[in-house]
Design an enzyme around this catalytic site. Sequence first.
Site, PDB file in Angstrom:
ATOM      1  CE  LYS A   1      -3.882   2.248   2.333  1.00 35.39           C
ATOM      2  NZ  LYS A   1      -3.623   3.486   1.666  1.00 35.39           N
TER       3      LYS A   1
ATOM      4  CE  LYS B   1      -8.630   2.120   4.449  1.00 36.71           C
ATOM      5  NZ  LYS B   1      -9.035   3.411   3.959  1.00 36.71           N
TER       6      LYS B   1
HETATM    7  P1  AMP Z   1      -7.225   4.838   1.974  1.00 37.35           P
HETATM    8  O1  AMP Z   1      -6.983   6.115   1.199  1.00 37.35           O
HETATM    9  O2  AMP Z   1      -6.476   4.797   3.275  1.00 37.35           O
HETATM   10  O3  AMP Z   1      -8.681   4.487   2.090  1.00 37.35           O
HETATM   11  O4  AMP Z   1      -6.586   3.646   1.130  1.00 37.35           O
HETATM   12  C1  AMP Z   1      -6.991   3.342  -0.154  1.00 37.35           C
HETATM   13  C2  AMP Z   1      -6.059   4.017  -1.140  1.00 37.35           C
HETATM   14  O5  AMP Z   1      -4.770   3.394  -1.102  1.00 37.35           O
HETATM   15  C3  AMP Z   1      -6.459   3.844  -2.581  1.00 37.35           C
HETATM   16  O6  AMP Z   1      -7.450   4.770  -2.942  1.00 37.35           O
HETATM   17  C4  AMP Z   1      -5.150   4.086  -3.319  1.00 37.35           C
HETATM   18  O7  AMP Z   1      -5.014   5.475  -3.564  1.00 37.35           O
HETATM   19  C5  AMP Z   1      -4.094   3.681  -2.314  1.00 37.35           C
HETATM   20  N1  AMP Z   1      -3.280   2.523  -2.700  1.00 37.35           N
HETATM   21  C6  AMP Z   1      -1.948   2.426  -2.486  1.00 37.35           C
HETATM   22  N2  AMP Z   1      -1.464   1.261  -2.917  1.00 37.35           N
HETATM   23  C7  AMP Z   1      -2.516   0.579  -3.448  1.00 37.35           C
HETATM   24  C8  AMP Z   1      -2.644  -0.707  -4.055  1.00 37.35           C
HETATM   25  N3  AMP Z   1      -1.621  -1.537  -4.203  1.00 37.35           N
HETATM   26  N4  AMP Z   1      -3.893  -1.069  -4.466  1.00 37.35           N
HETATM   27  C9  AMP Z   1      -4.955  -0.252  -4.310  1.00 37.35           C
HETATM   28  N5  AMP Z   1      -4.893   0.967  -3.733  1.00 37.35           N
HETATM   29  C10 AMP Z   1      -3.673   1.374  -3.310  1.00 37.35           C
END
Ligand code: AMP
Length: 572
Positions: free
Chosen positions: A254, A440
């Site tokens: 991530k 996540k």
């Molecule tokens: P959050 O913003 O904390 O809800 O986490 C989701 C976000 O993580 C997504 O919208 C992406 O912008 C980001 N992200 C980073 N790495 C990845 C990945 N490998 N797959 C999907 N999303 C990712």
Amino acid sequence: MEYVALVDVYDQLAATDSNNEKRDILADLFADAGELLPRLVTLVRGRLWPAYDRAELGVSSSLTLEAILRATGAVESDVRDRWKETGDLGDAAAWAVDNGGQQTLFSQTLTVERVHDELRGLASYRGTGSQDRKIDTLAGLIADANSSEARYVVRTALGHMRVGIGEGTIRDAIANAFLDGSDEAIDTVERAFQVTTDFQTVAETARDGGSSGLNSLDVRTFRPVQVMLAEKAESLEEGIADAASDNRVLCEYKYDGFRIQIHVDGDEIRLFTRRLEEVTEQFPDVVQAVREGVSADRVVLDGELVGYSPESIATADRTPVVFQRLSRRIKRESDIEALAREIPVVVHLFDCLAIGELLLEAPASERLERLNETFETVQPSPDSLRAGLEQARSRWVTTNDLDPAESLYRDALDAGHEGLMLKNPNADYQPGRRVGRLLKLKPTMEPLDLVVSRAKYSEGRRSEWLGRLYLACYDPEADAFHEVGRLSTGYTDEELQKLTDRLEPLVRTREGRAVDLEHEVVLEIEYEEIQESSEYGSGFALRFPRFLGVREDLDPVDADTIDRVESLYDSQ
Ligand code: AMP
């Protein structure tokens, strides 16, 4: 259509808190709209373009104030007093029309077409004299308006309607106006919106082609698709168990950057953020990398754009830069190339939404295979203004052996990234939804993203700035915000000044030195602990909250939820 008829609709919408009533008012308006339908669908929310199009009017409060004075002959201090009292320049404009003392001799009736088209026209005024032309156009509209019309002309120009309409209400109104209003009809409209990000197209298609027309709407290149959102996993074990399909889970780094959706059609390449803002111009280095690395002709790719320090970008141990630094690149309008060298980036691709045909319904594992067919890794080269392009680091894991997932998680954190994404290999791509297909995992007591709900001016040296900010988390069930604490440290003078500039236009009401704000600005907040507390509406209080930065990339509904706060509290 006379503008006064639309004003009447705005007044009816503002007069009720019932979403069902709002839906019915809008459904009637849409059903009778005829050729005005596309314009009305966006105008009811004070917008002049579909959601995927982020064209900006470039109208500030001070420019609007100038137009009000020019049109009405009112005294500036009187209008300012009104504005302060109600926190709404629209109300101040209405007052100025009635009390300004200027009579217009040849007043023309305002039509919806004229208000829409002239306001839209403001976006095209550029260069010297453009401010003055904008003031003139806006003043012309206000001069021909009665007081209620002036209120909404001004609110539309500023993009704050105060009639309480969200995307959900528009969706339900379309489902009621042109379909049977059932849950199924609502789902059909919702999917069509997520795929097109355009209620104008959705409304016209619903009217002219019904459900089958809506179902055949497809992702089009250059219209960003709403991105699929992730839910939080509470632990590696639980996350893997939840995301597994046939015992398998895809674990990926991530990354901490911002989401980027890349559209390629022939020679044309365009880039969009998670909020569907177009950022192609700001990232010529990414365009170059895509040109070199992507072989397919018509594709839509999904990835995370991450900034790295220039010294480390060409090495095996790249050091990511904090989001705040990367966000300078999104906002930059001049010297773009110099900044691209200063903050070089890599796009870590993780999904393919379309390749010739739409892939949203294909399983994640297949989309990943297609992704790999479409591109080749590109090494970043800041000197030649080329970004990096590579697949997000990943590993397949089975539920009976978590070691590989653990070591990938550790590697991700060691490398300065946020954690892991856990992906169900069989899941389809659900645009705009936060469903348990994408999880996540980040270390707990991570910062929270919270909305500023109220504020007070500081005391002493910083007394001109809004330095005490009340923070709220989101409650998706009630569509409401609950406060969880008050922030007064962590910012520099410069940050505080910027925050104050950002917050002051959002003031709803003032009482002494305290202001109530529109829920719009999301801050990233660090804290030491969560305590139970009766002081705030959420029932919790953050201990020692500190400001980390503004999350310009998040909408208020993307803020952390009350459930999240509660589970963090439980996990301490
Ligand atoms: P959050 O913003 O904390 O809800 O986490 C989701 C976000 O993580 C997504 O919208 C992406 O912008 C980001 N992200 C980073 N790495 C990845 C990945 N490998 N797959 C999907 N999303 C990712």
